[in-house]
Design a protein around this motif. Sequence first.
Motif, PDB file in Angstrom:
ATOM      1  N   ARG A 177      -2.231 -11.429  -3.356  1.00 29.30           N
ATOM      2  CA  ARG A 177      -3.582 -10.932  -3.095  1.00 29.30           C
ATOM      3  C   ARG A 177      -4.187 -11.630  -1.878  1.00 29.30           C
ATOM      4  NH1 ARG A 177      -5.351 -12.553  -7.282  1.00 29.30           N
ATOM      5  NH2 ARG A 177      -6.604 -14.337  -6.650  1.00 29.30           N
TER       6      ARG A 177
ATOM      7  N   THR B 151       1.562  -3.833  -6.754  1.00 31.31           N
ATOM      8  CA  THR B 151       1.665  -4.071  -5.301  1.00 31.31           C
ATOM      9  C   THR B 151       0.893  -3.053  -4.457  1.00 31.31           C
ATOM     10  OG1 THR B 151       3.717  -2.786  -5.137  1.00 31.31           O
ATOM     11  CG2 THR B 151       3.917  -5.180  -5.515  1.00 31.31           C
TER      12      THR B 151
ATOM     13  N   TRP C 241      -4.798  -5.261   3.608  1.00 32.40           N
ATOM     14  CA  TRP C 241      -5.478  -5.824   2.433  1.00 32.40           C
ATOM     15  C   TRP C 241      -4.609  -5.599   1.209  1.00 32.40           C
ATOM     16  CZ3 TRP C 241      -9.597  -3.079  -0.868  1.00 32.40           C
ATOM     17  CH2 TRP C 241     -10.099  -3.955  -1.847  1.00 32.40           C
ATOM     18  N   TYR C 242      -4.360  -6.686   0.472  1.00 29.86           N
ATOM     19  CA  TYR C 242      -3.625  -6.634  -0.788  1.00 29.86           C
ATOM     20  C   TYR C 242      -4.627  -6.973  -1.897  1.00 29.86           C
ATOM     21  CZ  TYR C 242      -0.021  -7.315   2.732  1.00 29.86           C
ATOM     22  OH  TYR C 242       0.749  -7.209   3.857  1.00 29.86           O
ATOM     23  N   PRO C 243      -5.218  -5.970  -2.538  1.00 33.95           N
ATOM     24  CA  PRO C 243      -6.339  -6.228  -3.447  1.00 33.95           C
ATOM     25  C   PRO C 243      -5.974  -6.929  -4.741  1.00 33.95           C
ATOM     26  CG  PRO C 243      -5.772  -3.892  -3.442  1.00 33.95           C
ATOM     27  CD  PRO C 243      -4.952  -4.531  -2.373  1.00 33.95           C
ATOM     28  N   SER C 244      -4.718  -6.894  -5.170  1.00 34.10           N
ATOM     29  CA  SER C 244      -4.359  -7.510  -6.440  1.00 34.10           C
ATOM     30  C   SER C 244      -2.915  -7.985  -6.368  1.00 34.10           C
ATOM     31  CB  SER C 244      -4.539  -6.521  -7.605  1.00 34.10           C
ATOM     32  OG  SER C 244      -3.688  -5.401  -7.439  1.00 34.10           O
ATOM     33  N   GLY C 245      -2.527  -8.734  -7.391  1.00 32.34           N
ATOM     34  CA  GLY C 245      -1.156  -9.213  -7.464  1.00 32.34           C
ATOM     35  C   GLY C 245      -0.997 -10.628  -6.955  1.00 32.34           C
ATOM     36  N   TYR C 246       0.248 -11.094  -6.966  1.00 32.50           N
ATOM     37  CA  TYR C 246       0.555 -12.462  -6.574  1.00 32.50           C
ATOM     38  C   TYR C 246       0.192 -12.722  -5.119  1.00 32.50           C
ATOM     39  CZ  TYR C 246       3.378 -16.545  -5.404  1.00 32.50           C
ATOM     40  OH  TYR C 246       3.797 -17.763  -4.948  1.00 32.50           O
TER      41      TYR C 246
ATOM     42  N   GLN D  77      -0.874  -0.315 -15.374  1.00 28.98           N
ATOM     43  CA  GLN D  77      -0.959  -1.434 -14.434  1.00 28.98           C
ATOM     44  C   GLN D  77      -0.698  -0.947 -13.016  1.00 28.98           C
ATOM     45  OE1 GLN D  77       1.794  -4.559 -15.312  1.00 28.98           O
ATOM     46  NE2 GLN D  77       1.024  -5.944 -13.745  1.00 28.98           N
TER      47      GLN D  77
ATOM     48  N   TYR E 129       2.014   2.789  -9.618  1.00 26.27           N
ATOM     49  CA  TYR E 129       1.242   2.683 -10.856  1.00 26.27           C
ATOM     50  C   TYR E 129       2.159   2.886 -12.050  1.00 26.27           C
ATOM     51  CZ  TYR E 129      -2.634   2.960 -14.110  1.00 26.27           C
ATOM     52  OH  TYR E 129      -3.515   2.699 -15.142  1.00 26.27           O
TER      53      TYR E 129
END
Length: 866
Positions: free
Chosen positions: A839, A814, A832-837, A811, A805
Motif C-alpha cells: 500500500r 492487488t 497508487w496502491y490503495p490496499s495490500g502489503y 476480498q 476481486y
Amino acid sequence: LNDNSFAQYTTSTAMQSDSVSHKIVKSPSGVDTVITFYAADTVIFNLKTKKMLLKGDAKVDFKVQKLTAAIIEVDFEKSELTALLSRDSNNKIIGIPKFNDGGDEFYGEELTYNFKTKSGIIKSGETQMGEGFYYGDVINRISENEIYVSNSYYTTCDAAHPHYYFGSKEMKIILNEKIFIDPLIFYVEDIPIMDIPFGLFLPINKGRRSGFIVPSFYFSSSRGVVFEDLGFYWAASDYWDTKFTTNLYTKGGFILNNETNWALKDIFSGNSQFSIGQTRQSLDDEFKGEWKINLRHKQTFSPYENASIDLELTSPDFNRNTSTNINERVRQRAYSTAAYSKTFENGITASASFQNDQNIITGEYSGKVPLTLSVPQIYPVKKIFDIPTSAWYSWIKDMTFSYRFNADYSFNKTQLTSSQQNGDDITYDTAFISNQSSRITHTPVLSVSPKLGRFTVTPGVNLMANNFFRRMDKSYNPVDSSVVESYTHGFFTEYSYSFSLGASTRIYGIFDEKHRLFGFIHPNTFGIKAFRHTYQPNVSFNYTPDFSEDKYGFYGTYYNEKLGQEVKYSHYEKEGGMHPSSQLQKRIAYSDMHSFEIKKAGKDTLPDENMELLRFGFSTAYNFAADSIKFSDIAMNFRTPAVNFLEFNGNAAFTLYDQIKVKNPNSDIETYRKVNQFLISNDKGLVRLTYFEVNISTSFSSDGFIGSTTFGKDTADADSAKAIPEKTLGDKFIQRDEMPVKDGDIFGENTPGYSPITFPWSVTLGLKFNYNNAIVNTITRLLNLNATFNCTIADTWKVSTTFQYDFINWQLITPQINLTKDMHCFDLTASWYPSGYNRGFYLRFGIKSSQLRDLKIEKRDSPIYR
C-alpha cells in the motif's frame, strides 16, 4: 547561366608547362581543391570582381562540407561564402541556409563562411547534438573546432518554441570535447527557475563517456534522507563498461551496487549486477545484511554451437527491503540457468545445462545438471531395402528410429517443520534435509504410422533403460516405528518396455443444400449455407508388464507393523525420473474431438466465411488387468473459437465410482476413499463431477468490442502513424516564423463553437471459476475477476487501473491506479496502491529525455520509505 545551371570552379594549383621547365603558381584563394556549385534557377559569375551568385536551391560542395540555401554568394577574392534564406510570393520562408560539416549540421537565417580560415558566423543558428538542440542569436566559428555562441540555449524539447531550456548569455563549444557556459539559467515556459551565477564546463563527447552520476534524493520518515544512484560511470573501452552506484539512507543504512556490461559484435554479450549493504526499517531495528548477484552471458562460437548463463542469487529480504517495484517486492523465487549446446554435421545434438530454483524466503532450493545427446530420426528400412511404392506394405519404409541419452544429477534442500505438545505450549522445530541423486536414461524410439483405408494405425514399442549409481533398501524399525533407509553404491540398471497400438479416423456430418436436415429443412432457414460436425475418435491399447515382480529386482518390500500391511517401494525412487510400472496394465483408452462449424455467405463479392462455433472432447480409459476401479476418470475440455470478442474455455472431470468413509485406526481420523462400486449401483447417478473450471474473458472500448478482427486495423493505424515523416531541424525555423500570435479572449470572440466531449476508454475483463470436489465431503471453489480499465481524459491525460476481486472471500486483491500526463517534453506519472502489503503511492515529474532523465521531482510512500 540559368535553367538548372551547374558549374565547377577549380582553385587548385595551376601548372604552366613548356618543353623546358614547369612553373607552379598558387591559387590566390589559398584553397587547393575543387569546389562544385549548383543552382536550380540562376548562376551569375562576374570575372572582374571574382564573385558568383547562385539562386534557387543553391548548393556548394567543398571537401566534406556542404552548403545549401535559397541564395548563396561566393567571393573568390576573399574566399568567403554567404548564404541567405528567401521568401516566396506568399511571404513564406524558403531555402533556409544549412551547413553540413562532416555530418554536423547547422541551420541559420544567415550564414558566412571563409574557406581559408575555416571560420564563419551564423545568425539565429541552431544545431542538434544527440537528443539535444543548441540555439544562439549569433554563432561565431573562429576555427575548425572552436565555436562562440551569444544568447544561447540548450534543450531536448523539439517544439519550435521549447517548453524548457538551459540558457546562457555566453557559451563556448569545443567540438566533440566540451562546452563552457557562463552563467547557466534553467527556464520553464520562459520563466527562470534556477540560476547558477558562475561558469561551468560540461563534456559533450559523442558516444559513451566516463563521469559522475548525479543522484536523486527524497525524504522518508523511516529512513531519513535518501540519496539514490550516487556514483561513477566508467566507459572502459568499446567492448565493456561498468557503473558503481550507492543508495544512502541517513537512518536506514546503505546499498552498494555495481553493474557491468560487455559485448563483442555477434560473438558474445552479457552483464552482471552485484549489490551488497545493510538496511533497517527504523532506528529501533538491527541492521540486516543484504546482497544480490545477477550474471547473464551469451556466447556464439559458431552457428551450430552456443552457450548461455543466467545466474541469480539473493538474500531473503533484499527485494522487500530495497525495491520500490511492486513486482520485485512480491517475488519469492530466484531462478538460475546455464546451457551449452552443439549440433554436429551428422545432425547429432549434444547439450549440457544447469538449473536451480531457489526460494529466497525459506532458503529451500532444488536443481539439476542434465546432459543430453540426441540422434535424429533415421529410416532404417528405407536405407536397407528397396520397397516398391505400389506394394501394399510400402508404408513400412516410413518406419523411423531415434535415440536420446540423458544423464541427470539432481540436488535439493527442503525444510521440515515438526511440532511437539508440552502441556498448553506447542514447540516447533525446523530442520533442513539435503539430498542428491544421479541417473542415466536411454530412450530409443521406433515409430511407424501405416494408413489402412480411412484409418490411421499407429503401432508402437516403448523402450527405456536407467542406470543408477546407488541402490536403496528399506527396513522397518519396530522400536520407534520408523523406516530405515540404507544405500549400496555401485552401478545398477533398470529397464522397462511396453507395447501399444492405436487407430484414429475422421468422420464428417454435413448439413447443406444437398444434405438437408430430416431430408427437407434447408440451411437457409437458419441463415447459413452449410453446417458441419467433425468427429475424430482415437482408440489405443497399451500393454505394460508388472516390473515389481521378484524376477526383475527393481522393487523391494517391507512389512509395516504399525499399519499392518506390506509396503512396496522402488530401489531407485530417490533418484528421480521415470521408473518401470509396478502394476500390470492392459489398458484401452478412448478420446475424441468434436468440432461444429458453419459456412456463412460472403457479402457482395467476398468469399464465403467458415466459422467454428464450438470444439469439445472427451477421454477415458479401461484397465483390464486392474483388480478394481478399472475405469479412469472421464475428462472433458471445451472452447469457443468463433466469437472474436469473447474467449470462453474450460475443462471438467467426472468419476464413475463411489467413495466410502474410512477411519484410521491409529488416529481415529475419518477420510473418504474411492471403492470399486459404481455410483449408479448405489442410486447416486451415473457420474459425479469432481472438477470443473471455466474461463471467460472479453475486451471492449468506447468504439465497441475489441476482437481479433480489429487487431489488423490497429496494426495498420500504427504503421501509418510510423510512416509520417519526422520534422527536420530546419522545420523549426519555419514553425517559429509562422507561429500565430494568440489574441486575448476576454469576451469570447476566439472561443470555438460546440464540440462533443469524448473520453476514449477500454476495458478488459477476465472471470475464472474453479470447482473441486475430488473428496465427497470436501468442496473448494474459486471465483476471481480480473479487470483492467484505461481511459483518456484528454489528449494528454490517461488513467488506468488494474485489480483482482475474490468473490469467494469478498476480498480486493492487488489494486493499482495509474495516472499519466504527457506534457510533450515532460511527463507526470502517479501510481497508487490503495490496499495490500505494498500500500502506498509513487509520483514522478521530470524530463522525458534519457540524457536529462535525472532532472525530476519524486514523491513516494511505500512500506520501505515511510
